[in-house]
Design a protein around this motif. Sequence first.
Motif, PDB file in Angstrom:
ATOM      1  N   TYR A   1      41.658  26.764  38.365  1.00 10.67           N
ATOM      2  CA  TYR A   1      42.848  27.531  38.649  1.00 10.67           C
ATOM      3  C   TYR A   1      43.723  27.454  37.399  1.00 10.67           C
ATOM      4  CZ  TYR A   1      45.690  23.349  40.179  1.00 10.67           C
ATOM      5  OH  TYR A   1      46.137  22.161  40.122  1.00 10.67           O
TER       6      TYR A   1
ATOM      7  N   ARG B   1      43.946  36.165  43.398  1.00  9.66           N
ATOM      8  CA  ARG B   1      44.705  36.500  42.019  1.00  9.66           C
ATOM      9  C   ARG B   1      46.052  37.199  42.774  1.00  9.66           C
ATOM     10  NH1 ARG B   1      42.844  41.034  37.757  1.00  9.66           N
ATOM     11  NH2 ARG B   1      43.326  42.464  39.558  1.00  9.66           N
TER      12      ARG B   1
ATOM     13  N   ARG C   1      50.174  38.910  42.227  1.00 11.33           N
ATOM     14  CA  ARG C   1      51.062  39.388  41.072  1.00 11.33           C
ATOM     15  C   ARG C   1      52.110  40.205  41.876  1.00 11.33           C
ATOM     16  NH1 ARG C   1      49.331  45.104  41.165  1.00 11.33           N
ATOM     17  NH2 ARG C   1      47.324  45.174  42.309  1.00 11.33           N
TER      18      ARG C   1
ATOM     19  N   ASN D   1      37.895  38.919  37.599  1.00 10.09           N
ATOM     20  CA  ASN D   1      38.911  40.103  37.432  1.00 10.09           C
ATOM     21  C   ASN D   1      38.053  41.346  36.986  1.00 10.09           C
ATOM     22  OD1 ASN D   1      41.330  39.012  36.495  1.00 10.09           O
ATOM     23  ND2 ASN D   1      40.587  38.031  34.602  1.00 10.09           N
TER      24      ASN D   1
ATOM     25  N   LYS E   1      48.312  32.314  34.829  1.00 12.19           N
ATOM     26  CA  LYS E   1      47.510  33.759  35.154  1.00 12.19           C
ATOM     27  C   LYS E   1      47.696  33.962  36.515  1.00 12.19           C
ATOM     28  CE  LYS E   1      44.199  33.239  30.980  1.00 12.19           C
ATOM     29  NZ  LYS E   1      42.921  33.241  30.675  1.00 12.19           N
ATOM     30  N   GLN E   2      47.901  32.989  37.344  1.00  9.10           N
ATOM     31  CA  GLN E   2      47.929  33.121  38.725  1.00  9.10           C
ATOM     32  C   GLN E   2      46.661  33.533  39.410  1.00  9.10           C
ATOM     33  OE1 GLN E   2      52.669  34.907  38.392  1.00  9.10           O
ATOM     34  NE2 GLN E   2      51.131  35.375  39.825  1.00  9.10           N
ATOM     35  N   MET E   3      45.724  32.817  39.005  1.00  9.93           N
ATOM     36  CA  MET E   3      44.333  32.853  39.401  1.00  9.93           C
ATOM     37  C   MET E   3      43.667  31.565  39.874  1.00  9.93           C
ATOM     38  SD  MET E   3      42.473  35.709  37.250  1.00  9.93           S
ATOM     39  CE  MET E   3      40.851  35.418  38.003  1.00  9.93           C
TER      40      MET E   3
END
Length: 383
Positions: free
Chosen positions: A268, A311, A313, A144, A272-274
């Motif tokens: 994963y 990531r 979004r 991040n 958090k879609q990471m």
Amino acid sequence: AIISPNTRRQETMPEHPDESTPRPPAAADRFHSQGYQTVDTATKEVLRLAEEEEGREVCMDLDCLLPLKRPGRSTSGACMWFIARVCYWSCIFVVLTLLAGIGFLAITPMFWRGEVGMHIDGEPYIESAVDAAMYADMAFEEANRIFDDKRKWHTLEHHPDLHIESIQITQGPYASSNCLLTRMNLSLTDIDASQLPRPSSQRHSISRRIMEFLMTTEGYKLIDPDSNPDLFNRWIETYPWHNKAGTKLGVQVSYYPPAHEVVVLNMYDKTKQMFVSKSIDHPDLPGSSVYGMDVAPPSGRTRGSLQFGLRTREAKGGGVILEVEYWMDPFQDYGFFGNWMNCWMILQGFAHRLKKKFSKSGHSSECPCGTCQLHCRNPPPYD
């Protein structure tokens, strides 16, 4: 009576020598027979005195330095001279071209470094679930931080839907590699939902469904087309992490031709879609890269180092945004070829495969960009 040497020589020589009688070649003849002419007045004088002693006329048309061309060899000599000159200058041209190419490969990545101060954590030794969970949290925070970093990065490629940039690593164990860290921002707009797996919940967005697809074997093939696909879902060891659904944490190994391997901690979090993959050392897979303990693995392969973060979004105007950060030292060559591969092949290829897979305009059998043979390549053969 005393007879001078000149008088003795005159008495011994016949008054009228027979022209048919063979006689030794004169000095000038010997000089000419060797293919040379006189250089200066002093040389002419030496020949003149030598010929006077032998009773012959002096040859006075000796006036240059160049060798005499011998009968029957003038044309071949000129050809050999020309060929020698062509080979000489060709060799110089090839050497200068190679030096220019090497200089271009070595110097150009220096302009892609961006601002200083970037730090990446090295590869730890994971031997317990506590170690793995703690390092996974750190890896997510680091990814991040890289995605949101506001330093001045160098722009490698920029299009309305794609932005790729690079920056140098100046802190941490990977700083000595001279390999650049890259990141990508890709915008997908015309997404074909039929290419995605069925949602496990109606509330799941398109960006989460793309994330879930990338965590499958088919998705791993889009991320890394060069590693062995048979190992994508083969976990060496798994660990509990946050005790919630949609997360996974474990150790995997990837093999690359001709004899490279990477041991990673993959993690994963679908909420958090990471997804993050980072190199580690593990007791079940002895060995380490040069950035860890620098211990050669017993398999005889070269242990590499890798960092990959992803990531997804939702975009404000619709569509999906995928962010990727990537670092690897593929050749351990101080970035000589590694920077070219990291900066101009890895992320560009991943973006190409994503657009071809998920975009409605990318489903055609023939790609208009003409780079499918490189970016959409099949995995290499493995033993």
